[in-house]
Design a protein around this motif. Structure first.
Motif, PDB file in Angstrom:
ATOM      1  N   PHE A  24      12.211  43.813  52.376  1.00  0.00           N
ATOM      2  CA  PHE A  24      13.485  43.827  53.086  1.00  0.00           C
ATOM      3  C   PHE A  24      13.456  44.838  54.230  1.00  0.00           C
ATOM      4  N   GLY A  25      12.778  45.954  54.034  1.00  0.00           N
ATOM      5  CA  GLY A  25      12.661  46.934  55.104  1.00  0.00           C
ATOM      6  C   GLY A  25      11.990  46.341  56.333  1.00  0.00           C
ATOM      7  N   LYS A  26      10.888  45.629  56.120  1.00  0.00           N
ATOM      8  CA  LYS A  26      10.206  44.987  57.244  1.00  0.00           C
ATOM      9  C   LYS A  26      11.052  43.871  57.840  1.00  0.00           C
ATOM     10  N   PHE A  27      11.723  43.135  56.978  1.00  0.00           N
ATOM     11  CA  PHE A  27      12.573  42.039  57.457  1.00  0.00           C
ATOM     12  C   PHE A  27      13.649  42.561  58.391  1.00  0.00           C
ATOM     13  N   MET A  28      14.330  43.636  57.988  1.00  0.00           N
ATOM     14  CA  MET A  28      15.400  44.190  58.813  1.00  0.00           C
ATOM     15  C   MET A  28      14.849  44.744  60.128  1.00  0.00           C
ATOM     16  N   ALA A  29      13.682  45.359  60.069  1.00  0.00           N
ATOM     17  CA  ALA A  29      13.089  45.916  61.290  1.00  0.00           C
ATOM     18  C   ALA A  29      12.734  44.811  62.282  1.00  0.00           C
ATOM     19  N   THR A  30      12.141  43.727  61.800  1.00  0.00           N
ATOM     20  CA  THR A  30      11.781  42.645  62.711  1.00  0.00           C
ATOM     21  C   THR A  30      13.026  41.924  63.230  1.00  0.00           C
TER      22      THR A  30
ATOM     23  N   VAL B 242       6.482  33.091  69.859  1.00  0.00           N
ATOM     24  CA  VAL B 242       6.572  32.538  68.517  1.00  0.00           C
ATOM     25  C   VAL B 242       5.365  32.917  67.656  1.00  0.00           C
ATOM     26  N   ALA B 243       4.171  33.006  68.235  1.00  0.00           N
ATOM     27  CA  ALA B 243       2.992  33.334  67.430  1.00  0.00           C
ATOM     28  C   ALA B 243       3.141  34.716  66.800  1.00  0.00           C
ATOM     29  N   GLU B 244       3.632  35.655  67.583  1.00  0.00           N
ATOM     30  CA  GLU B 244       3.871  36.995  67.055  1.00  0.00           C
ATOM     31  C   GLU B 244       4.936  36.977  65.978  1.00  0.00           C
ATOM     32  N   ARG B 245       5.961  36.185  66.183  1.00  0.00           N
ATOM     33  CA  ARG B 245       7.058  36.129  65.213  1.00  0.00           C
ATOM     34  C   ARG B 245       6.623  35.459  63.918  1.00  0.00           C
ATOM     35  N   ARG B 246       5.808  34.428  64.024  1.00  0.00           N
ATOM     36  CA  ARG B 246       5.265  33.810  62.810  1.00  0.00           C
ATOM     37  C   ARG B 246       4.443  34.813  62.014  1.00  0.00           C
ATOM     38  N   ALA B 247       3.629  35.575  62.717  1.00  0.00           N
ATOM     39  CA  ALA B 247       2.792  36.574  62.037  1.00  0.00           C
ATOM     40  C   ALA B 247       3.651  37.608  61.323  1.00  0.00           C
TER      41      ALA B 247
ATOM     42  N   ALA C 106      27.107  26.898  64.852  1.00  0.00           N
ATOM     43  CA  ALA C 106      25.825  27.454  64.415  1.00  0.00           C
ATOM     44  C   ALA C 106      25.782  28.921  64.828  1.00  0.00           C
ATOM     45  N   HIS C 107      26.066  29.797  63.872  1.00  0.00           N
ATOM     46  CA  HIS C 107      26.176  31.234  64.142  1.00  0.00           C
ATOM     47  C   HIS C 107      24.832  31.912  63.898  1.00  0.00           C
ATOM     48  N   GLU C 108      24.163  32.261  64.976  1.00  0.00           N
ATOM     49  CA  GLU C 108      22.916  33.031  64.967  1.00  0.00           C
ATOM     50  C   GLU C 108      21.826  32.430  64.070  1.00  0.00           C
ATOM     51  N   PRO C 109      21.405  31.197  64.346  1.00  0.00           N
ATOM     52  CA  PRO C 109      20.303  30.604  63.584  1.00  0.00           C
ATOM     53  C   PRO C 109      18.969  31.258  63.954  1.00  0.00           C
ATOM     54  N   PRO C 110      18.154  31.645  62.974  1.00  0.00           N
ATOM     55  CA  PRO C 110      16.878  32.311  63.259  1.00  0.00           C
ATOM     56  C   PRO C 110      15.755  31.325  63.568  1.00  0.00           C
ATOM     57  N   LEU C 111      15.878  30.621  64.673  1.00  0.00           N
ATOM     58  CA  LEU C 111      14.933  29.572  65.043  1.00  0.00           C
ATOM     59  C   LEU C 111      13.782  30.168  65.855  1.00  0.00           C
ATOM     60  N   LEU C 112      12.846  30.769  65.156  1.00  0.00           N
ATOM     61  CA  LEU C 112      11.771  31.493  65.832  1.00  0.00           C
ATOM     62  C   LEU C 112      10.884  30.586  66.666  1.00  0.00           C
ATOM     63  N   GLU C 113      10.813  29.303  66.313  1.00  0.00           N
ATOM     64  CA  GLU C 113       9.951  28.373  67.039  1.00  0.00           C
ATOM     65  C   GLU C 113      10.411  28.159  68.478  1.00  0.00           C
ATOM     66  N   LEU C 114      11.615  28.556  68.798  1.00  0.00           N
ATOM     67  CA  LEU C 114      12.138  28.363  70.160  1.00  0.00           C
ATOM     68  C   LEU C 114      11.783  29.514  71.090  1.00  0.00           C
TER      69      LEU C 114
END
Length: 268
Positions: free
Chosen positions: A154-160, A131-136, A119-127
């Motif tokens: 995509f710009g925001k996605f890459m920044a986060t 997490v609340a900030e990441r969900r937002a 499992a190479h770098e899974p984006p499991l934000l719930e862990l």
């Protein structure tokens, strides 16, 4: 050299490619299509039957309902269908990014069908503790796509994700068409991103089954969000972490070196 095939799945069709011969090895991405994994697959085809595919709703893998959400559970069943289509009892699976989340769902649901999952770098934000900030942030990215289109989203996605402006170590393969790019972006932002990042792995099932789970982290990924999520997963599983070349897209930029590490992991 690869052969291309179409596999019927409930509600759609999967486009997949087969290279080489030997034990079955699935290279799984999301939202990345099969082309991203072609160089790595070529490196490994001398020792494995390597299968790559376009995830459901992406590129050549079409859905009867393009508005259907792509969940890790559905993508796991697609991966199982590929294993069945190749006539294999089990397979080694290498999943990167959302494909790593797919792999985790596959192992949890069908533990005897996977020998080793990397499992190479899974984006499991719930862990994550924040997490609340990441969900937002994810919700904001999706709304940005609705308002302003793929470029701004995509710009925001890459920044986060942790990249500096203009920084990206994994440029995509040549585009099929602007229309396909837009369709794939729409699928990712509206029907895949939220479900993938909000997946909660079944830790008990992952630890109880016979499949071995190894968590991969890029050697240059220390500043990325996926390094945090990967470490959090490894801690929960008590699983080993393995350093792979490059960043989040190291398999694209360093396919030979990535394959070398992968061979060592799968041989253990």
């Amino acid at each position: 050299m690869s052969t291309t095939h179409i596999l019927d799945i409930p509600g759609g069709r999967l486009s997949y490619h087969v290279r080489g011969s030997g034990p079955l090895l699935l290279l799984v991405g999301a939202p990345m299509n099969a082309a991203f994994f072609a160089p790595l697959a070529e490196e490994l085809a001398g020792e494995y039957t390597v299968v790559t595919h376009d995830p459901r709703g992406v590129s050549g893998s079409t859905l009867d309902d393009p508005g259907q959400d792509s969940t890790p559970a559905l993508r796991a069943e697609d991966a199982l269908a590929l294993i069945d289509a190749l006539g294999a009892e089990s397979a080694d699976v290498v999943g990167s990014s959302g494909g790593a989340v797919t792999g985790l769902a596959l192992v949890a649901r069908h533990p005897t069908r996977v020998r080793t999952l990397v499992a190479h770098e899974p984006p499991l934000l719930e862990l994550l503790p924040d997490v609340a900030e990441r969900r937002a942030e994810v919700d904001d990215i999706i709304e940005t796509f609705r308002r302003e289109g793929p470029g701004a989203a995509f710009g925001k996605f890459m920044a986060t994700a942790g990249y500096e402006p203009g920084e990206d170590d994994s440029p995509p393969p040549p585009s099929e068409s602007p229309e396909q790019d837009l369709a794939d972006a729409t699928h990712f932002f509206l029907h895949e991103l939220r479900g993938t990042t909000r997946h909660v792995p079944d830790v008990a099932a992952l630890k109880a089954g016979p499949a071995r789970v190894v968590v991969g982290i890029g050697a240059e990924s220390s500043g990325l969000l996926t390094a945090r999520t990967s470490k959090a997963l490894a801690d929960l599983l008590g699983a080993p972490t393995v350093e792979f070349p490059g960043e989040h897209g190291g398999f694209v930029d360093h396919p030979k070196e990535f394959a070398d590490v992968l061979r060592e992991v799968l041989a253990r």
